[in-house]
Design an enzyme around this catalytic site. Structure first.
Site, short mmCIF file in Angstrom:
data_model
loop_
_atom_site.label_atom_id
_atom_site.label_comp_id
_atom_site.label_asym_id
_atom_site.label_seq_id
_atom_site.Cartn_x
_atom_site.Cartn_y
_atom_site.Cartn_z
N ARG A 202 0.93 13.92 7.52
CA ARG A 202 1.68 14.12 8.76
C ARG A 202 3.19 14.28 8.51
O ARG A 202 3.92 14.83 9.32
CB ARG A 202 1.44 12.94 9.72
CG ARG A 202 0.05 12.88 10.31
CD ARG A 202 -0.24 11.53 10.96
NE ARG A 202 -0.57 10.50 9.97
CZ ARG A 202 -0.84 9.23 10.26
NH1 ARG A 202 -0.83 8.83 11.52
NH2 ARG A 202 -1.14 8.36 9.33
N ASP B 235 5.03 2.33 4.23
CA ASP B 235 5.75 3.18 5.19
C ASP B 235 6.27 2.39 6.39
O ASP B 235 6.57 2.95 7.43
CB ASP B 235 4.86 4.35 5.64
CG ASP B 235 3.64 3.92 6.43
OD1 ASP B 235 3.29 2.72 6.39
OD2 ASP B 235 3.04 4.78 7.10
N LEU C 180 0.84 -1.20 0.00
CA LEU C 180 0.00 0.00 0.00
C LEU C 180 0.87 1.25 0.00
O LEU C 180 1.64 1.48 0.92
CB LEU C 180 -0.93 0.01 1.21
CG LEU C 180 -1.81 -1.24 1.39
CD1 LEU C 180 -2.82 -1.02 2.50
CD2 LEU C 180 -2.52 -1.61 0.09
N THR D 163 -7.08 2.13 3.98
CA THR D 163 -6.22 0.98 3.66
C THR D 163 -7.03 -0.22 3.16
O THR D 163 -6.57 -0.98 2.30
CB THR D 163 -5.38 0.58 4.88
OG1 THR D 163 -6.22 0.53 6.04
CG2 THR D 163 -4.26 1.58 5.14
N TYR E 239 2.64 -2.42 4.21
CA TYR E 239 2.46 -0.97 4.14
C TYR E 239 3.76 -0.34 3.64
O TYR E 239 4.83 -0.68 4.12
CB TYR E 239 2.12 -0.40 5.53
CG TYR E 239 0.71 -0.71 6.01
CD1 TYR E 239 -0.18 -1.41 5.22
CD2 TYR E 239 0.29 -0.27 7.26
CE1 TYR E 239 -1.47 -1.68 5.66
CE2 TYR E 239 -1.00 -0.54 7.71
CZ TYR E 239 -1.87 -1.24 6.92
OH TYR E 239 -3.14 -1.50 7.35
N ARG F 261 64.29 24.12 -13.23
CA ARG F 261 64.09 25.35 -12.45
C ARG F 261 65.26 26.26 -12.70
O ARG F 261 66.33 25.83 -13.13
CB ARG F 261 63.99 25.01 -10.96
CG ARG F 261 65.28 24.41 -10.42
CD ARG F 261 65.13 23.85 -9.03
NE ARG F 261 66.45 23.51 -8.49
CZ ARG F 261 66.66 22.57 -7.61
NH1 ARG F 261 65.66 21.83 -7.16
NH2 ARG F 261 67.87 22.33 -7.16
N LYS G 107 43.09 11.33 -8.17
CA LYS G 107 41.88 11.21 -9.00
C LYS G 107 42.22 10.45 -10.29
O LYS G 107 43.26 10.70 -10.89
CB LYS G 107 41.44 12.63 -9.34
CG LYS G 107 40.04 12.77 -9.84
CD LYS G 107 39.72 14.27 -9.90
CE LYS G 107 38.43 14.55 -10.56
NZ LYS G 107 38.20 15.98 -10.65
N GLU H 287 -8.59 1.20 15.94
CA GLU H 287 -7.71 2.32 15.56
C GLU H 287 -7.66 3.35 16.67
O GLU H 287 -8.63 3.53 17.41
CB GLU H 287 -8.20 2.95 14.26
CG GLU H 287 -7.96 2.09 13.03
CD GLU H 287 -6.52 1.71 12.85
OE1 GLU H 287 -5.67 2.61 12.74
OE2 GLU H 287 -6.21 0.50 12.83
C1 UD1 Z 1 -2.05 1.89 9.87
C2 UD1 Z 1 -3.06 0.91 10.52
C3 UD1 Z 1 -2.73 0.78 12.00
C4 UD1 Z 1 -1.31 0.30 12.16
C5 UD1 Z 1 -0.33 1.19 11.44
C6 UD1 Z 1 1.05 0.52 11.41
C7 UD1 Z 1 -5.15 1.08 9.26
C8 UD1 Z 1 -6.52 1.62 9.24
N1 UD1 Z 1 -4.40 1.40 10.32
O1 UD1 Z 1 -2.27 3.17 10.43
O2 UD1 Z 1 -3.61 -0.15 12.61
O3 UD1 Z 1 -1.00 0.21 13.55
O4 UD1 Z 1 -0.73 1.42 10.08
O5 UD1 Z 1 2.03 1.32 10.86
O6 UD1 Z 1 -4.78 0.36 8.35
N2 UD1 Z 1 -2.66 3.96 2.10
C9 UD1 Z 1 -3.19 3.74 0.84
N3 UD1 Z 1 -4.44 4.17 0.57
C10 UD1 Z 1 -5.23 4.76 1.50
C11 UD1 Z 1 -4.68 4.97 2.77
C12 UD1 Z 1 -3.41 4.55 3.05
O7 UD1 Z 1 -2.51 3.19 -0.03
O8 UD1 Z 1 -6.36 5.10 1.15
C13 UD1 Z 1 -1.28 3.51 2.38
C14 UD1 Z 1 -0.36 4.63 2.82
O9 UD1 Z 1 0.31 5.21 1.71
C15 UD1 Z 1 0.60 3.93 3.77
C16 UD1 Z 1 -0.19 2.74 4.31
O10 UD1 Z 1 -1.29 2.60 3.45
O11 UD1 Z 1 1.74 3.46 3.09
C17 UD1 Z 1 -0.66 2.96 5.74
O12 UD1 Z 1 -1.46 4.13 5.83
P1 UD1 Z 1 -1.32 5.16 7.03
O13 UD1 Z 1 -2.23 6.28 6.78
O14 UD1 Z 1 0.10 5.46 7.26
O15 UD1 Z 1 -1.89 4.29 8.24
P2 UD1 Z 1 -1.61 4.50 9.79
O16 UD1 Z 1 -2.43 5.62 10.29
O17 UD1 Z 1 -0.18 4.51 10.07
CA CA Z 2 1.63 4.63 8.76
#
Ligand code: UD1
Ligand code: CA
Length: 446
Positions: free
Chosen positions: A15, A103, A8, A80, A101, A437, A348, A151
């Protein structure tokens, strides 16, 4: 077993407050998403499905993916769960699925393998414990069994005290996922489709939930903002340093060392504070790397000493060489063994033979220098004529007196000497002393 990995990466990352989508934030000079891709590519028989949305073209162009990667668009970021839904039709029948995920970059491949292996016919979930769980989904257990994930936004005060949290990483079969995901609703404070609701749905659908709980928390930390990103950055370098320590390397301080790339480090080597090793770099055994040294895309042989504040890039340093302090080696430099490059010396695009020394204040550019050559302080290889770069060849055993300017193209024969302060414009045969020189005159002044 075929594994479909859904990553994802469609969110903006409000943030994080960056201009680029969050998943392109860099950790150790590499986008977060690239870390996830690289780890998942190690799963055999896997196919990646990456869900992108905000800045999708930029995301696609900024990462390298394995062949056959499937890019999926999520045009509106409705959560998500909604993101995973976009991938459902791409899942191969009979495959296992792993949801990642973009991130959460530091996950270990072993952990993923374990999660996938127990997810078969079940739903497996990777959880961990945090003293300060703020921001993460909390794991609700009934007895020993996981009942749901709540959540942060939806959690009651008592639920917020739960320290077992959701990493976001889930594995199950394509069949189960296709059954559960469409049932997710957006009845919550953010009006989003939470993937985490899949847990409660699984229990309602009599699908058993297995968890892998990690003690070490670094591995599944996510990066939502700059502070979390900084924490991850540190965790990343410390993890690598600790792996190297297990193999016998040591560090002045694991909090002050950086590994920004694919790095190897031999046993009994020591890295002082603020050393940065970048790109594809190899440091051998028994090396000493002094404070503030930067080593980029280079190979450092066994027993090398790099004194403080030296920069080595795109170069190869032979065994037992001594570099620095304050030396710049590279790019494209090759040093044979026991070469000494001292204070304020730049080398170099050059090749230096064994035991050759340039210990103070010199510039060696486009040089091909034999072995046991002494290059005096202040020597300049004058390689640039204003139009092009020219070569200087120096035979083994030659002695270049201090403050000489060697005007390239030039050849200096074996065992010859250049008198200090010479400007050498013509080739010097072997075993000769060249003086370029003017003779000293002492004139009467009083
Ligand atoms: C999410 C989880 C949370 C978990 C945490 C761990 C959900 C609802 N919550 O929260 O339980 O503890 O990660 O790090 O899943 N993304 C999409 N499309 C969307 C929304 C998000 O692709 O519509 C992607 C984001 O780019 C990201 C990942 O999903 O890479 C997670 O989304 P993020 O908003 O960071 O979720 P958290 O609030 O961290
Ligand atoms: Ca996250």
């Amino acid at each position: 077993m075929k594994i479909d990995v859904i990553i994802l990466a469609a969110g903006k990352g409000t943030r994080m407050g960056s201009n680029t989508p969050k998943v392109l934030s860099e950790l150790a000079s590499k986008p977060l998403l690239q870390h996830v891709i690289d780890t998942c590519s190690q799963l055999s028989n896997s196919k990646l499905h990456i869900v992108v949305g905000v800045g999708k073209n930029q995301v696609k162009q900024s990462v390298l993916t394995p062949k056959g990667t499937n890019w999926i668009s999520q045009n509106k970021q409705l959560g998500t769960g909604h993101a995973v839904k976009q991938a459902l039709k791409s899942l191969r029948p009979g495959a296992m699925t792993l949801i990642m995920y973009g991130d959460v970059p530091l996950v270990n491949i072993k952990t993923l393998k374990k999660l996938v292996s127990i997810g078969k016919n079940n739903l497996s979930l990777l959880t961990f414990n945090l003293d300060k769980p703020k921001g993460y989904g909390r794991i609700l257990r009934r007895g020993n069994k996981v009942a749901a994930i709540v959540e942060e936004k939806e959690a009651s005060t008592t639920e917020k005290e739960i320290t077992e949290v959701n990493s976001g990483i889930i594995s199950t079969s394509a069949k189960i996922l296709k059954e559960l995901i469409p049932q997710i609703k957006n009845k919550n404070s953010k009006k989003e489709y939470y993937l985490t609701d899949v847990i409660q749905l699984a229990t309602e659908n009599k699908i058993s939930i297995k968890t892998v709980n990690l003690d070490s928390t670094n591995e599944v930390l996510g990066a939502n903002d700059k502070q979390e990103l900084q924490k991850l950055e540190r965790a990343y370098h410390i993890n690598i340093a600790e792996e190297f320590m297990k193999k016998g390397a040591s560090f002045a301080d694991t909090h002050r060392v950086e590994f920004r790339g694919k790095v190897t480090l031999g046993k009994n080597s020591f890295l002082d504070i603020n050393v940065i090793v970048e790109g594809e770099s190899k440091i051998g055994k028994n090396c000493f790397i002094g404070a503030g040294a930067v080593i980029r895309n280079s190979t450092i042989g066994d027993g090398v000493r790099v004194e403080p504040y030296s920069v080595i890039e795109n170069s190869s340093i032979g065994e037992d060489c001594k570099i620095g302090p304050f030396a710049h080696v590279g790019p494209e430099t090759w040093l044979d063994k026991e070469v000494e490059i001292g204070n304020y010396v730049e080398v170099k695009r050059s090749k230096l033979g064994s035991r050759t020394k340039a210990k103070h204040l010199a510039y060696i550019g486009d040089g091909e220098v034999g072995s046991s050559v002494n290059i005096g302080a202040g020597t300049i290889f004058v390689n640039y004529d204003g139009k092009k770069k020219n070569k200087t060849k120096v035979g083994s055993g030659a002695f270049i007196g201090s403050n000489s300017a060697l005007i390239a193209p030039l050849q200096i024969g074996k065992n010859s000497m250049i008198g200090a302060g010479s400007v050498v414009t013509e080739n010097v045969p072997e075993n000769k002393l060249a003086l370029g020189r003017s003779r000293q005159r002492n004139l009467k002044i009083r």
